[in-house]
Design a protein around this motif. Structure first.
Motif, short mmCIF file in Angstrom:
data_model
loop_
_atom_site.label_atom_id
_atom_site.label_comp_id
_atom_site.label_asym_id
_atom_site.label_seq_id
_atom_site.Cartn_x
_atom_site.Cartn_y
_atom_site.Cartn_z
N ASN A 29 -17.75 -32.97 -71.43
CA ASN A 29 -19.12 -31.73 -71.09
C ASN A 29 -18.18 -31.12 -69.84
OD1 ASN A 29 -21.09 -30.88 -70.87
ND2 ASN A 29 -22.56 -32.81 -70.90
N PRO A 30 -18.34 -29.48 -69.96
CA PRO A 30 -17.80 -28.99 -69.16
C PRO A 30 -19.36 -28.19 -68.48
CG PRO A 30 -18.92 -27.39 -71.07
CD PRO A 30 -18.34 -28.78 -71.56
N PHE A 31 -20.94 -28.75 -68.84
CA PHE A 31 -21.40 -28.92 -67.93
C PHE A 31 -22.16 -30.01 -67.23
CE2 PHE A 31 -22.48 -26.64 -71.86
CZ PHE A 31 -22.65 -24.99 -71.25
N ALA A 32 -21.44 -30.82 -66.90
CA ALA A 32 -21.83 -32.55 -66.66
C ALA A 32 -21.51 -32.36 -64.78
CB ALA A 32 -20.63 -33.36 -66.49
N ASN A 33 -21.08 -31.52 -64.22
CA ASN A 33 -20.76 -31.07 -62.45
C ASN A 33 -21.69 -29.84 -62.22
OD1 ASN A 33 -19.22 -33.71 -62.78
ND2 ASN A 33 -17.46 -32.24 -63.25
N GLN A 34 -22.73 -29.26 -63.14
CA GLN A 34 -23.32 -27.86 -62.47
C GLN A 34 -24.22 -28.65 -61.40
OE1 GLN A 34 -25.55 -26.75 -65.99
NE2 GLN A 34 -24.15 -25.66 -66.31
N LYS A 35 -24.24 -27.68 -60.18
CA LYS A 35 -25.26 -27.91 -59.60
C LYS A 35 -26.28 -26.79 -59.06
CE LYS A 35 -23.27 -28.23 -55.14
NZ LYS A 35 -22.61 -28.04 -54.03
N ILE A 36 -27.31 -27.36 -59.66
CA ILE A 36 -28.50 -26.49 -59.66
C ILE A 36 -29.18 -25.70 -58.57
CG2 ILE A 36 -30.96 -26.11 -59.98
CD1 ILE A 36 -30.39 -28.36 -62.09
N GLY A 179 -33.94 -30.25 -71.23
CA GLY A 179 -35.70 -30.75 -71.10
C GLY A 179 -35.91 -32.23 -70.25
N ILE A 180 -34.81 -33.04 -70.65
CA ILE A 180 -34.53 -34.80 -69.75
C ILE A 180 -34.44 -34.80 -68.63
CG2 ILE A 180 -33.95 -36.68 -70.40
CD1 ILE A 180 -33.20 -36.63 -72.91
N ARG A 181 -33.62 -33.64 -68.41
CA ARG A 181 -33.41 -34.16 -66.78
C ARG A 181 -33.62 -33.41 -65.94
NH1 ARG A 181 -26.45 -33.90 -67.94
NH2 ARG A 181 -26.50 -34.61 -70.14
N ILE A 182 -34.13 -32.58 -65.85
CA ILE A 182 -34.07 -31.54 -64.79
C ILE A 182 -36.06 -31.77 -64.53
CG2 ILE A 182 -36.12 -29.59 -66.51
CD1 ILE A 182 -34.08 -28.89 -63.54
N LYS A 183 -36.63 -32.94 -65.34
CA LYS A 183 -37.97 -33.58 -64.25
C LYS A 183 -38.12 -34.67 -63.46
CE LYS A 183 -40.63 -32.64 -68.79
NZ LYS A 183 -41.53 -33.39 -69.46
N GLU A 184 -36.69 -35.33 -64.13
CA GLU A 184 -35.35 -36.25 -63.38
C GLU A 184 -35.14 -36.16 -62.11
OE1 GLU A 184 -33.57 -38.92 -65.60
OE2 GLU A 184 -35.24 -38.65 -67.46
N TYR A 188 -35.60 -36.87 -58.17
CA TYR A 188 -34.82 -37.56 -57.43
C TYR A 188 -33.80 -37.48 -57.31
CZ TYR A 188 -38.56 -40.77 -59.61
OH TYR A 188 -39.79 -41.42 -60.79
N GLY A 189 -33.52 -36.38 -57.48
CA GLY A 189 -31.94 -35.38 -57.35
C GLY A 189 -30.70 -36.03 -57.48
N LEU A 190 -31.27 -36.83 -58.98
CA LEU A 190 -30.04 -36.97 -60.23
C LEU A 190 -31.38 -37.08 -61.35
CD1 LEU A 190 -30.00 -40.30 -59.92
CD2 LEU A 190 -28.69 -39.76 -58.82
N SER A 191 -30.45 -37.65 -62.11
CA SER A 191 -31.15 -37.98 -63.65
C SER A 191 -30.63 -39.63 -64.13
CB SER A 191 -31.38 -36.95 -64.93
OG SER A 191 -31.36 -37.33 -66.40
N TYR A 192 -31.95 -40.38 -64.91
CA TYR A 192 -30.93 -41.07 -65.18
C TYR A 192 -30.73 -41.61 -66.71
CZ TYR A 192 -35.93 -42.02 -65.96
OH TYR A 192 -37.09 -41.64 -66.59
N ILE A 193 -30.78 -40.80 -66.99
CA ILE A 193 -30.91 -40.00 -69.02
C ILE A 193 -29.63 -38.77 -68.69
CG2 ILE A 193 -31.32 -39.41 -71.88
CD1 ILE A 193 -34.10 -40.86 -70.46
N LYS A 194 -28.51 -39.58 -69.33
CA LYS A 194 -27.55 -38.39 -69.77
C LYS A 194 -27.29 -38.12 -70.75
CE LYS A 194 -26.09 -38.22 -64.73
NZ LYS A 194 -27.26 -39.59 -64.04
#
Length: 247
Positions: A29-36, A179-184, A188-194
């Motif tokens: 996944n080329p987007f796995a380590n994106q830093k918002i 849509g899943i990850r942004i709210k988490e 919490y600074g990270l997402s528990y669903i990837k």
């Protein structure tokens, strides 16, 4: 001797190619380590501007939050203090709570008045338990949520008598701004669903749910997410827009 060295060189080359291929396949996944860097969240006439800062280990260090629109005048923050892989979150009113996490970025437990516990299998969340206390019998409630996975994506979530289903764009990867990850992430600074693929919607029936609509920047990163909640029976819709930038 020269022939032996040639054969040895050939074997070593093949070994290095195989090892290199294996390493690449672990993270495709080329987007796995994106830093918002920033998120502007528009909802019900309000606007919240989030600015995210990171520490030297690329963990979220703090999130500054400034209001706009009907929320003009609001100033807040979330400060993350790490103890190993776990951390404490403190907000602008000095309220804080602890979050247990492991070294691969999975939330394990959120310690608040109403605690949340996470269970994983093969690096995928399979159960989330929300625990509540009450002043009346039975004084304690636990609501479990069970996750089923297909092809690296959450297929459905079962809670009590309800079941919610996700849909995906299988031609795109999941991203930190989806849509899943942004709210988490903002909580919490990270997402528990990837998920492997890009979520496009969530529904608990044929008449109610959420749709996720995206725009992308020149590097195919999500720069606009429009999350549309709908209820076709009550004829209601509610839209939240996230405008996202990256470091």
């Amino acid at each position: 001797m020269n022939a032996f060295r040639s054969r040895l060189f050939f074997v070593v080359c093949i070994f290095l190619i195989v090892v290199s291929s294996c390493k690449k396949s672990r993270n495709t996944n080329p987007f796995a380590n994106q830093k918002i860097a920033t998120v502007d969240r528009f909802f019900d006439g309000g606007i919240l501007h989030y600015r995210i800062f990171y520490d030297i280990y690329n963990n979220v260090d703090s999130i500054n939050i400034v209001g706009g629109g009907s929320d003009t005048g609001f100033i807040g923050y979330l400060k993350f203090t790490y103890i190993g892989s776990s951390f404490k979150i403190t907000d602008q009113s000095n309220y804080s709570y602890n979050v247990a996490a492991n070294n691969i970025g999975q939330l394990l437990k959120i310690y608040q008045a109403d605690t949340v516990t996470f269970t994983y299998k093969n690096n995928q969340i399979i159960e989330l338990d929300e625990s509540y206390t009450s002043s009346a019998p039975p004084y304690f409630f636990n609501i479990p949520h069970y996750f089923s996975w297909i092809d690296g994506d959450v297929d459905s979530i079962i809670s009590s008598a309800s079941r919610q289903y996700y849909t995906y764009n299988k031609s795109r990867n999941g991203q930190p701004g989806d849509g899943i990850r942004i709210k988490e992430f903002l909580n919490y600074g990270l997402s528990y669903i990837k998920t492997n693929h890009l979520p496009t919607g969530l529904s608990n029936s044929k008449t109610a749910g959420e749709l996720y609509l995206y725009n992308y920047d020149s590097r195919e990163r999500i720069n606009v997410l429009k999350s549309v909640s709908y209820d076709n029976v009550l004829k209601l819709t509610d839209t939240t827009i996230y405008i996202i930038s990256y470091y």
